[in-house]
Enzyme design. Structure first.
Site, PDB file in Angstrom:
ATOM      1  N   ASP A 108       7.055  26.534  37.400  1.00 22.19           N
ATOM      2  CA  ASP A 108       8.017  25.518  37.828  1.00 22.19           C
ATOM      3  C   ASP A 108       9.138  26.147  38.651  1.00 22.19           C
ATOM      4  O   ASP A 108       9.266  27.372  38.741  1.00 22.19           O
ATOM      5  CB  ASP A 108       8.536  24.699  36.644  1.00 22.19           C
ATOM      6  CG  ASP A 108       9.382  25.511  35.670  1.00 22.19           C
ATOM      7  OD1 ASP A 108      10.245  26.282  36.135  1.00 22.19           O
ATOM      8  OD2 ASP A 108       9.200  25.365  34.457  1.00 22.19           O
ATOM      9  N   ILE A 109       9.947  25.318  39.252  1.00 18.05           N
ATOM     10  CA  ILE A 109      10.930  25.781  40.232  1.00 18.05           C
ATOM     11  C   ILE A 109      11.919  26.777  39.632  1.00 18.05           C
ATOM     12  O   ILE A 109      12.410  27.672  40.322  1.00 18.05           O
ATOM     13  CB  ILE A 109      11.678  24.578  40.863  1.00 18.05           C
ATOM     14  CG1 ILE A 109      12.512  25.034  42.071  1.00 18.05           C
ATOM     15  CG2 ILE A 109      12.527  23.851  39.830  1.00 18.05           C
ATOM     16  CD1 ILE A 109      13.069  23.905  42.899  1.00 18.05           C
TER      17      ILE A 109
END
Length: 286
Positions: A108-109
């Site tokens: 994820d980011i």
């Protein structure tokens, strides 16, 4: 001999086998002018189209498996294009002719660390599939009080919204105050699974870094935002791990050093140049 359509499309570099199954189900694939269905098999002489565009197929013997290790920074999206214009993990990868890089899973980011890419969709699919039980290890900094009862619960398993989950291993790595580092191991890659497991114990993850995939660790001298192509022996480690035949050729020279200080500095310079170009492009858009 016929092969499953999604397998042939993955080998052609159009994505992972799972992605191709989604495309087929959505009616985006045609074979000799007819809409394809899941379960279709082809001989290799058919004309295949994706969204109306002809797909150039690759014979098995012409398909060279390549694997890249990327040190993902926080703030990058694991997607080819982001509608908000945020940087993606694909932005800096080397271009390919008649193929494309397939990400082995996602981060994820706000997660950084080891991310693999390959030109072989079948390899990507097997490395990601839970049935293969390929270990992923993460360094985690958590904020909050952690006791032995919590750790035992996380090892035994908790029920998340998408099913039961647990850590195979948890190793304490030190810390001060309410901030503590652990290394945890999973053998699957569900969305935000590490974070959700800790959150089930009312503990917040403040830093998350993937440090190992299978038995291969992130190369220590690989800078943040840098990539390196794996040598033949390393590619074949992953292929043998998931039951695929070994490769006999590689784009990496046999005598090339995997990672030394000089190569690390070259990669850092390349990363810095890319960041400068990206910042200039962002300013122009504004």
């Amino acid at each position: 001999m016929s092969e499953k359509l999604q397998k042939v499309l993955a080998r052609a570099g159009k994505g992972s086998r799972r992605e191709m199954e989604t495309f087929i189900s959505a009616g985006r694939i045609s074979v000799d002018g007819k809409t394809a269905f899941l379960g279709d098999r082809i001989e290799g002489s058919e004309q295949i189209r994706l969204d109306g565009h002809i797909v150039k197929l690759k014979p098995k013997e012409d398909d060279l498996c390549r694997v890249i290790m990327y040190n993902k920074p926080e703030g990058e999206m694991c997607t080819r294009k982001d509608p908000e214009g945020r940087p993606t993990v694909f932005d800096r990868l080397p271009p390919l002719e008649n193929s494309r890089w397939v990400a082995v899973g996602r981060l994820d980011i706000n997660t950084s660390g080891m991310l693999l890419f390959t030109t072989d969709g079948e390899l990507a699919n097997r490395l990601m599939h839970p049935s293969q039980k390929v270990e992923r290890e993460y360094a985690v900094r958590v904020f909050g009080e952690v006791n032995e009862a919590m750790l035992q619960t996380l090892r035994a398993g908790v029920k998340l919204e998408d099913g039961p989950a647990k850590f195979q291993k948890i190793t304490y790595k030190g810390g001060e105050g309410r901030n503590h580092w652990f290394h945890v191991v999973l053998s699957e890659g569900r969305n935000r699974e590490v974070r959700r497991l800790w959150e089930s114990q009312e503990v917040q993850v403040s830093r998350l870094i993937r440090v190992r995939y299978g038995d291969m660790e992130m190369k220590r001298q690989l800078p943040n935002g840098g990539w390196t192509e794996l040598a033949l022996a390393e590619v074949n480690y992953y292929r043998k791990l998931v039951g695929l035949p070994v490769e006999t050729q590689s784009k990496v020279k046999v005598d090339e050093k995997v990672m030394d200080n000089a190569k690390s500095r070259r990669i850092r310079r390349s990363v810095k140049k890319h960041q400068q170009r990206s910042q200039q492009a962002t300013r122009r858009r504004r």
